[in-house]
Scaffold this motif. Structure first.
Motif, mmCIF file in Angstrom:
data_model
loop_
_atom_site.group_PDB
_atom_site.id
_atom_site.type_symbol
_atom_site.label_atom_id
_atom_site.label_comp_id
_atom_site.label_asym_id
_atom_site.label_seq_id
_atom_site.Cartn_x
_atom_site.Cartn_y
_atom_site.Cartn_z
ATOM 1 N N ALA A 96 0.824 -1.203 0.000
ATOM 2 C CA ALA A 96 0.000 0.000 0.000
ATOM 3 C C ALA A 96 0.860 1.257 0.000
ATOM 4 O O ALA A 96 0.651 2.180 -0.811
ATOM 5 C CB ALA A 96 -0.926 -0.005 1.220
ATOM 6 N N LEU A 97 1.848 1.318 0.875
ATOM 7 C CA LEU A 97 2.713 2.493 0.931
ATOM 8 C C LEU A 97 3.587 2.601 -0.314
ATOM 9 O O LEU A 97 3.885 3.703 -0.780
ATOM 10 C CB LEU A 97 3.588 2.443 2.186
ATOM 11 C CG LEU A 97 2.889 2.738 3.512
ATOM 12 C CD1 LEU A 97 3.895 2.711 4.656
ATOM 13 C CD2 LEU A 97 2.174 4.079 3.479
ATOM 14 N N GLY A 98 4.011 1.449 -0.844
ATOM 15 C CA GLY A 98 4.825 1.470 -2.053
ATOM 16 C C GLY A 98 4.072 2.061 -3.232
ATOM 17 O O GLY A 98 4.614 2.871 -3.986
ATOM 18 N N VAL A 99 2.820 1.658 -3.389
ATOM 19 C CA VAL A 99 1.995 2.183 -4.483
ATOM 20 C C VAL A 99 1.799 3.687 -4.337
ATOM 21 O O VAL A 99 1.843 4.441 -5.311
ATOM 22 C CB VAL A 99 0.637 1.458 -4.518
ATOM 23 C CG1 VAL A 99 -0.318 2.161 -5.482
ATOM 24 C CG2 VAL A 99 0.826 0.002 -4.933
ATOM 25 N N LEU A 100 1.616 4.147 -3.105
ATOM 26 C CA LEU A 100 1.303 5.550 -2.864
ATOM 27 C C LEU A 100 2.531 6.465 -2.885
ATOM 28 O O LEU A 100 2.474 7.579 -3.406
ATOM 29 C CB LEU A 100 0.586 5.697 -1.517
ATOM 30 C CG LEU A 100 -0.815 5.087 -1.423
ATOM 31 C CD1 LEU A 100 -1.335 5.181 0.008
ATOM 32 C CD2 LEU A 100 -1.777 5.788 -2.376
ATOM 33 N N PHE A 101 3.643 5.985 -2.321
ATOM 34 C CA PHE A 101 4.741 6.910 -2.057
ATOM 35 C C PHE A 101 6.108 6.499 -2.580
ATOM 36 O O PHE A 101 7.073 7.240 -2.367
ATOM 37 C CB PHE A 101 4.866 7.127 -0.535
ATOM 38 C CG PHE A 101 3.629 7.673 0.101
ATOM 39 C CD1 PHE A 101 3.174 8.949 -0.196
ATOM 40 C CD2 PHE A 101 2.899 6.897 0.996
ATOM 41 C CE1 PHE A 101 2.033 9.457 0.394
ATOM 42 C CE2 PHE A 101 1.745 7.394 1.586
ATOM 43 C CZ PHE A 101 1.310 8.683 1.291
ATOM 44 N N GLU A 102 6.238 5.346 -3.235
ATOM 45 C CA GLU A 102 7.571 4.893 -3.615
ATOM 46 C C GLU A 102 8.292 5.883 -4.522
ATOM 47 O O GLU A 102 9.475 6.167 -4.333
ATOM 48 C CB GLU A 102 7.513 3.529 -4.295
ATOM 49 C CG GLU A 102 8.897 2.982 -4.604
ATOM 50 C CD GLU A 102 8.859 1.609 -5.245
ATOM 51 O OE1 GLU A 102 9.890 0.923 -5.191
ATOM 52 O OE2 GLU A 102 7.816 1.222 -5.776
ATOM 53 N N ALA A 103 7.583 6.445 -5.500
ATOM 54 C CA ALA A 103 8.223 7.377 -6.428
ATOM 55 C C ALA A 103 8.749 8.608 -5.689
ATOM 56 O O ALA A 103 9.875 9.064 -5.924
ATOM 57 C CB ALA A 103 7.240 7.794 -7.513
ATOM 58 N N GLN A 104 7.934 9.140 -4.767
ATOM 59 C CA GLN A 104 8.352 10.314 -4.004
ATOM 60 C C GLN A 104 9.529 9.996 -3.096
ATOM 61 O O GLN A 104 10.460 10.805 -2.951
ATOM 62 C CB GLN A 104 7.181 10.832 -3.156
ATOM 63 C CG GLN A 104 6.014 11.378 -3.973
ATOM 64 C CD GLN A 104 4.981 10.307 -4.308
ATOM 65 O OE1 GLN A 104 5.346 9.153 -4.510
ATOM 66 N NE2 GLN A 104 3.718 10.696 -4.360
ATOM 67 N N ILE A 105 9.497 8.813 -2.476
ATOM 68 C CA ILE A 105 10.594 8.412 -1.588
ATOM 69 C C ILE A 105 11.892 8.307 -2.369
ATOM 70 O O ILE A 105 12.942 8.788 -1.936
ATOM 71 C CB ILE A 105 10.266 7.079 -0.897
ATOM 72 C CG1 ILE A 105 9.148 7.276 0.138
ATOM 73 C CG2 ILE A 105 11.500 6.504 -0.215
ATOM 74 C CD1 ILE A 105 8.637 5.983 0.731
ATOM 75 N N CYS A 163 9.655 0.091 6.290
ATOM 76 C CA CYS A 163 10.905 0.863 6.387
ATOM 77 C C CYS A 163 11.811 0.591 5.198
ATOM 78 O O CYS A 163 12.649 1.422 4.838
ATOM 79 C CB CYS A 163 11.624 0.529 7.689
ATOM 80 S SG CYS A 163 10.728 1.008 9.186
ATOM 81 N N ALA A 164 11.663 -0.601 4.583
ATOM 82 C CA ALA A 164 12.524 -0.974 3.462
ATOM 83 C C ALA A 164 12.248 -0.157 2.214
ATOM 84 O O ALA A 164 13.015 -0.217 1.247
ATOM 85 C CB ALA A 164 12.363 -2.462 3.155
ATOM 86 N N LEU A 165 11.156 0.628 2.198
ATOM 87 C CA LEU A 165 10.910 1.525 1.079
ATOM 88 C C LEU A 165 11.972 2.628 1.023
ATOM 89 O O LEU A 165 12.190 3.233 -0.014
ATOM 90 C CB LEU A 165 9.519 2.150 1.187
ATOM 91 C CG LEU A 165 8.335 1.186 0.987
ATOM 92 C CD1 LEU A 165 7.026 1.872 1.323
ATOM 93 C CD2 LEU A 165 8.310 0.655 -0.440
#
Length: 278
Positions: A96-105, A163-165
């Motif tokens: 869920a977090l990867g889909v939402l924020f991975e690019a920004q991270i 956290c691994a993101l």
């Protein structure tokens, strides 16, 4: 056939297989290895994602009996259903977090200083977790087998996996240490981390192939095959070695290695030799 390119694929596959399941950050190692080998051309990113599939196949082979028992018992075995549900629950937060924020991270943190900081801080956290384990005694572990994991435990481990993101944290490191802090025995935490890697890596591989595979991998099937096989073999050896190693050792050596590797990343980053965004 370009034998130099094949040799690079073998080296990168070995790096992936060795580092994927150790708490040392496979991403940081692959970035450095790719830069040193000048493996940054068309399809390099897709190659580095897809060869992870070889590493996860090694885990599937090592635990093939457990996986087969879970699959065959989904409709009849309560324990098998509970285990499968735990894996799904633990996977959801990171997805869920990867889909939402991975690019920004990645835009904000995919640089030498943040990655090095994550490596060093991760090493310090591992040292702290090991000191905490020693002070409490290994017999204090609340969960001594995979079958004892509850859905709430799985969810908490899944949150730790988020956290691994952050580049440099390490997926295996975050899940293993997160589980240990929840009272999961060291070897059980490591095995659960192996199983959590299956849906994450398979999903990432399929996504990358669907999104970029046709153009990026055109004419490079042999390179991809060699890299995947190298990742499978090295991961298989590494997984077996790690399970034997943990019978008599803890993760302290990996913590110090992370700290040293983080310092190396800083030196290379500040020297201008490593272009992380390329």
């Amino acid at each position: 056939m370009d034998w130099i390119l094949i040799a690079k694929a073998v080296i990168l596959g070995i790096v992936e297989g060795i580092t994927e399941f150790l708490p040392v950050s496979s991403t940081g190692h692959l970035i450095l290895a790719g830069k040193l080998l000048d493996f940054n051309g068309n399809g390099a990113k897709t190659f580095l994602v897809v060869i992870q599939f070889g590493a996860i196949l090694a885990v599937c082979w090592e635990y093939r009996r457990r996986i087969a028992a879970v699959v065959s018992g989904l409709l009849t075995d309560t324990g098998a259903r509970r285990f499968a549900i735990n894996v799904v629950i633990a996977t959801i937060p990171a997805v869920a977090l990867g889909v939402l924020f991975e690019a920004q991270i990645k835009r904000a943190l995919f640089a030498p200083v943040p990655v090095a900081f994550a490596l060093v801080m991760g090493g310090i956290v591992i040292l702290w977790a090991q000191a905490r384990e020693r002070s409490r005694g290994e017999t204090a572990a609340r969960i001594g087998s995979l079958d004892e994991l509850r859905p709430l435990d799985a969810f908490k481990v899944g949150c730790a996996q988020c956290c691994a993101l952050i580049p440099g944290v390490s997926r295996s490191g975050s899940t293993i240490i997160g589980a240990m802090l929840l009272g999961v025995e060291r070897r059980v935490a490591t095995e659960f981390s192996f199983f959590l890697a299956i849906p994450i890596i398979v999903g990432a591989t399929l996504y990358e192939l669907v999104k970029h595979g046709h153009g990026a991998l055109a004419g490079t099937g042999s390179v991809l095959t060699v890299g995947t096989v190298a990742a499978f073999v090295s991961a298989f050896v590494c997984v077996r070695w790690l399970l034997r190693y943990l019978a008599t050792h803890d993760f302290t050596v990996f913590a110090w290695y992370r700290i040293a590797f983080g310092m190396l990343v800083l030196v290379i980053g500040y020297s201008g030799e490593l272009d992380w965004r390329a």
